[in-house]
Design an enzyme around this catalytic site. Structure first.
Site, PDB file in Angstrom:
ATOM      1  N   HIS A  79       0.847  -1.196   0.000  1.00  0.00           N
ATOM      2  CA  HIS A  79       0.000   0.000   0.000  1.00  0.00           C
ATOM      3  C   HIS A  79       0.884   1.249   0.000  1.00  0.00           C
ATOM      4  O   HIS A  79       1.253   1.765   1.062  1.00  0.00           O
ATOM      5  CB  HIS A  79      -0.902   0.007   1.238  1.00  0.00           C
ATOM      6  CG  HIS A  79      -1.818  -1.171   1.325  1.00  0.00           C
ATOM      7  ND1 HIS A  79      -1.384  -2.427   1.669  1.00  0.00           N
ATOM      8  CD2 HIS A  79      -3.164  -1.286   1.104  1.00  0.00           C
ATOM      9  CE1 HIS A  79      -2.406  -3.262   1.669  1.00  0.00           C
ATOM     10  NE2 HIS A  79      -3.492  -2.602   1.330  1.00  0.00           N
ATOM     11  N   HIS A 138      -3.915   3.179  -3.579  1.00  0.00           N
ATOM     12  CA  HIS A 138      -4.097   2.704  -2.201  1.00  0.00           C
ATOM     13  C   HIS A 138      -3.403   1.371  -1.949  1.00  0.00           C
ATOM     14  O   HIS A 138      -2.550   1.279  -1.074  1.00  0.00           O
ATOM     15  CB  HIS A 138      -5.584   2.563  -1.869  1.00  0.00           C
ATOM     16  CG  HIS A 138      -5.839   1.839  -0.584  1.00  0.00           C
ATOM     17  ND1 HIS A 138      -5.793   2.472   0.641  1.00  0.00           N
ATOM     18  CD2 HIS A 138      -6.111   0.539  -0.323  1.00  0.00           C
ATOM     19  CE1 HIS A 138      -6.026   1.578   1.595  1.00  0.00           C
ATOM     20  NE2 HIS A 138      -6.226   0.399   1.030  1.00  0.00           N
ATOM     21  N   GLU A 155     -18.096  -3.162  24.827  1.00  0.00           N
ATOM     22  CA  GLU A 155     -17.279  -4.372  24.986  1.00  0.00           C
ATOM     23  C   GLU A 155     -16.054  -4.365  24.079  1.00  0.00           C
ATOM     24  O   GLU A 155     -14.955  -4.737  24.493  1.00  0.00           O
ATOM     25  CB  GLU A 155     -18.115  -5.627  24.689  1.00  0.00           C
ATOM     26  CG  GLU A 155     -19.245  -5.876  25.670  1.00  0.00           C
ATOM     27  CD  GLU A 155     -20.542  -5.225  25.238  1.00  0.00           C
ATOM     28  OE1 GLU A 155     -21.589  -5.504  25.860  1.00  0.00           O
ATOM     29  OE2 GLU A 155     -20.517  -4.438  24.257  1.00  0.00           O
ATOM     30  N   HIS A 182     -28.967 -14.584  25.103  1.00  0.00           N
ATOM     31  CA  HIS A 182     -27.916 -14.436  26.105  1.00  0.00           C
ATOM     32  C   HIS A 182     -27.243 -15.765  26.466  1.00  0.00           C
ATOM     33  O   HIS A 182     -26.354 -15.790  27.309  1.00  0.00           O
ATOM     34  CB  HIS A 182     -28.494 -13.797  27.376  1.00  0.00           C
ATOM     35  CG  HIS A 182     -28.739 -12.323  27.255  1.00  0.00           C
ATOM     36  ND1 HIS A 182     -29.467 -11.777  26.230  1.00  0.00           N
ATOM     37  CD2 HIS A 182     -28.337 -11.278  28.030  1.00  0.00           C
ATOM     38  CE1 HIS A 182     -29.519 -10.457  26.381  1.00  0.00           C
ATOM     39  NE2 HIS A 182     -28.831 -10.129  27.453  1.00  0.00           N
TER      40      HIS A 182
END
Length: 682
Positions: free
Chosen positions: A54, A285, A432, A494
């Site tokens: 890159h 890129h 989280e 859950h």
């Protein structure tokens, strides 16, 4: 009458980026611009030789990086692991040649021109993306976008926490990040930036490569938000500069160092700067420029040197920049030598535990043997933390808004709050992913052992950061509670039926699923001692009976062991983890009563058990019928059960009901296990 043939060649007007580039290249090149050109040339050459890479980002951000490394970054190339150095994170890890060029040019050992020539080749420290451990100047593994900026937040927080403990004379540095448009698009960057602003991490500065280009083309095809206003709303200070104007960039960095907030500097750059046709386009890129374009780019910057050649005068200027912090480091070493906390600081930074760190934990295990408590392993975990955290001052806890459920807090240990960093417990909020990345940053910074909690099912929300922790072998500990259908009424959203298997599949990660309070204390001891990778403790919501009464040897240290031997020659071995071990014990009682000698094996850590020699494993598991019992899917269990084994567990997602009713409904009971054994044995 003569006729004119039509012009069949397309006429293309220069793009706005190319027009801006022409104006920039028309300016007289300063010595500092020539230093930046050395980065660009090395990036072009390395990517061309590797035939992959890159080049665009290193070419575009070379000016910003030069200003940072030549004027502002506190470092000494002679000692890239100096504890009080500024941390530099290349979050846009695809532009790795920017970092490798800087390490080489500043004179850091271990990144020679031969290493640069071997960019992206086997055994080269110049890997495709920066890899932690390949060179001491690489602060972290980057490449998955968003991870670098989020991890840097943890580094900046670690600096504040350690400064509160050891004082400014030993801990006084900054964290700098180069991030891309893609980094800021990733969701984790939003979590991390919000948290950093809330915590007032004023020593964090993000240099945003604002080039408006993504792989698919101009960022306008997918992005229209205002990054500066967004970061302002998070509590950051922001400024926009011309990323190719060294004076503007330097003024903004000086301003950032005076701010009382984390800072975002949007550096408007041209990706692939100096490439006449590919600058400002997605084609620069992620692929080599091609020889013709590479030669033209070098010609445009006036670079008349051969491949991988940096003129001596320019290299000397860079090496002078690499020595700029040598005096500062020597002064720091003198302060350290005379500091009252010298030994403790060095111990913490080296990751060595205090000498008597395990004594209170040993006392707790003795108490468990006497009291035989029937408690959830998440409660047993909190009791282990109450023994560990006061004894290990570098342990810093937290939770993603589930403190009362994860039980990761310890009485008497204050929380960290904005501007007050003397605490050791962090309220991460419902973040989280950002939490796990910040933990990685604290571990990478050194001097801290981060642990924190959420529900096991939400390991999916933090998995990319956990994977990087495993890849970098970081000492971070995740307390993941509510680990099965045993959480009950919250239902299948859950209940993590597949999560254990997916975590066990991750290299370098140790997964602990203890069966009772004794095993929980043992597993905490192993997790804290483990310095070569992350650990997960999968813990129950429901109460579990005590199964062990001997406090001596840490039997969990071998990953698995015979908890209850058969009364005669074995006919079956019941193998279980966590909350299902007591189911196996009850099933053994039923089978023994029917004259079928049966052993029970507790297997709290598959990873540690796999490290034992084959003889030990065979002795534990036996050569008879093997039955696995776990309130999860069977994936992976074949390894221990063999082709003829039986698995008692889940076949799909869970349901919403009280825990005991769910275990009966899904057939994870002592009666079901005993019946399966008797049916097989005939």
């Amino acid at each position: 009458m003569a006729t004119t043939e039509p012009d069949t060649q397309p006429r293309t007007e220069p793009t706005a980026a190319q027009a801006a580039q022409a104006l920039l290249l028309a300016r007289p090149a300063s010595e500092e611009r020539r230093m930046a050109d050395a980065i660009r040339a090395l990036a072009i050459d390395a990517v061309e030789q590797a035939k992959s890479g890159h080049p665009g980002m290193p070419m575009g951000m070379a000016d910003v990086a030069t200003v940072l490394f030549a004027r502002f970054l506190k470092y000494d190339a002679a000692d890239p692991r100096w504890p009080d150095r500024d941390r530099f994170v290349l979050s846009a890890g695809h532009g790795s040649m920017l970092l490798y060029a800087l390490l080489h040019l500043t004179g850091q050992e271990g990144m020679s021109i031969e290493d640069i020539k071997n960019f992206r080749q086997l055994h080269s420290p110049a890997a495709g993306h920066p890899e932690y451990g390949e060179h001491p100047g690489i602060e972290m593994t980057t490449g998955p976008l968003g991870q670098g900026i989020a991890t840097a937040v943890g580094m900046a927080l670690a600096e504040r926490l350690l400064a509160a403990r050891f004082g400014k004379s030993l801990v006084d540095h900054r964290t700098w990040v180069i991030a891309s448009d893609g980094d800021l698009m990733e969701g984790i960057s939003h979590e991390a930036a919000s948290f950093a602003g809330h915590m007032k991490l004023e020593r964090l500065c993000v240099l945003y490569d604002d080039n408006n280009i993504s792989i698919d083309g101009d960022t306008s095809i997918s992005l229209s938000d205002d990054a500066l206003r967004r970061f302002q709303s998070y509590g950051w200070a922001t400024r926009r500069v011309d990323g190719h104007d060294h004076d503007q960039v330097a003024a903004a960095m000086s301003w950032a160092m005076r701010n009382r907030k984390p800072t975002l500097i949007a550096c408007r750059t041209i990706i692939g700067f100096t490439a006449p046709n590919k600058a400002g386009t997605a084609s620069s890129h992620g692929a080599p420029l091609g020889k013709a374009e590479a030669d033209a780019a070098k010609a445009a910057m006036g670079w008349n040197h051969g491949p991988f050649e940096v003129p001596e005068g320019l290299k000397a200027r860079w090496e002078e920049a690499g020595r700029r912090g040598a005096g500062t480091r020597r002064s720091w070493l003198k302060r350290l030598a005379n500091h009252a906390q010298k030994d403790e600081f060095e111990r913490a930074m080296a990751g060595r535990l205090p000498e008597a760190w395990h004594e209170k934990l040993a006392e707790l295990r003795t108490k468990h043997a006497e009291d035989r408590p029937k408690i959830a392993t998440r409660i047993a975990s909190q009791r282990a933390l109450e023994a560990l955290v006061p004894a290990v001052p570098e342990m810093v806890g937290g939770s993603a808004d589930l403190t009362g459920s994860n039980n990761t807090n310890v009485k008497g240990i204050p929380s960290v709050s904005p501007g007050n960093y003397a605490g050791r417990y962090i309220h991460y909020g419902v973040r989280e992913h950002g939490m796990a990345a910040a933990m990685n940053g604290m571990a990478l910074h050194g001097g801290l052992i981060p642990y924190s909690g959420t529900f096991l099912v939400f390991a999916d929300y933090l998995r990319p950061s956990l994977r990087l922790a495993a890849l970098m072998r970081l000492r971070v500990i995740h307390v993941l509670t509510h680990d099965s259908i045993g959480l009950g009424e919250d239902g299948p959203t859950h209940q993590p039926v597949e999560t254990l298997a997916s975590l066990r599949a991750m290299p370098n990660l140790a997964v602990f699923r203890p069966a009772d309070a004794m095993e929980t204390a043992e597993c905490w001891e192993l997790a804290v001692k483990r310095a070569d990778g992350p650990s997960v403790l999968a813990l129950s919501r429901q109460n579990l009976p005590a199964l062990r009464a001997e406090p001596g040897e840490n039997r969990s240290a071998r990953g698995g062991y015979v908890l209850a031997e058969s009364s005669g020659p074995r006919r079956a071995t019941l193998i279980a983890t966590g909350s299902e071990v007591h189911v196996a014990i009850a099933a053994r009682a039923l089978l023994e009563a029917d004259g079928i000698p049966t052993a029970v094996v507790s297997l709290p850590s598959w990873e540690l058990f796999a490290l034992q020699d084959e003889g030990y494993r065979n002795q534990v598991l036996g050569d008879v019928l093997r039955v696995g019992i776990e309130a999860a899917l069977s994936f992976g269990w074949d390894r221990w059960l063999g082709p003829d084994g039986i698995f008692i567990g889940m076949q799909g997602f869970g349901a919403s009901a009280p825990a005991e009713e769910l275990f009966r409904h899904f057939g994870i009971t002592a009666e079901a296990a005993a019946a399966a054994v008797k049916k097989r044995l005939g």
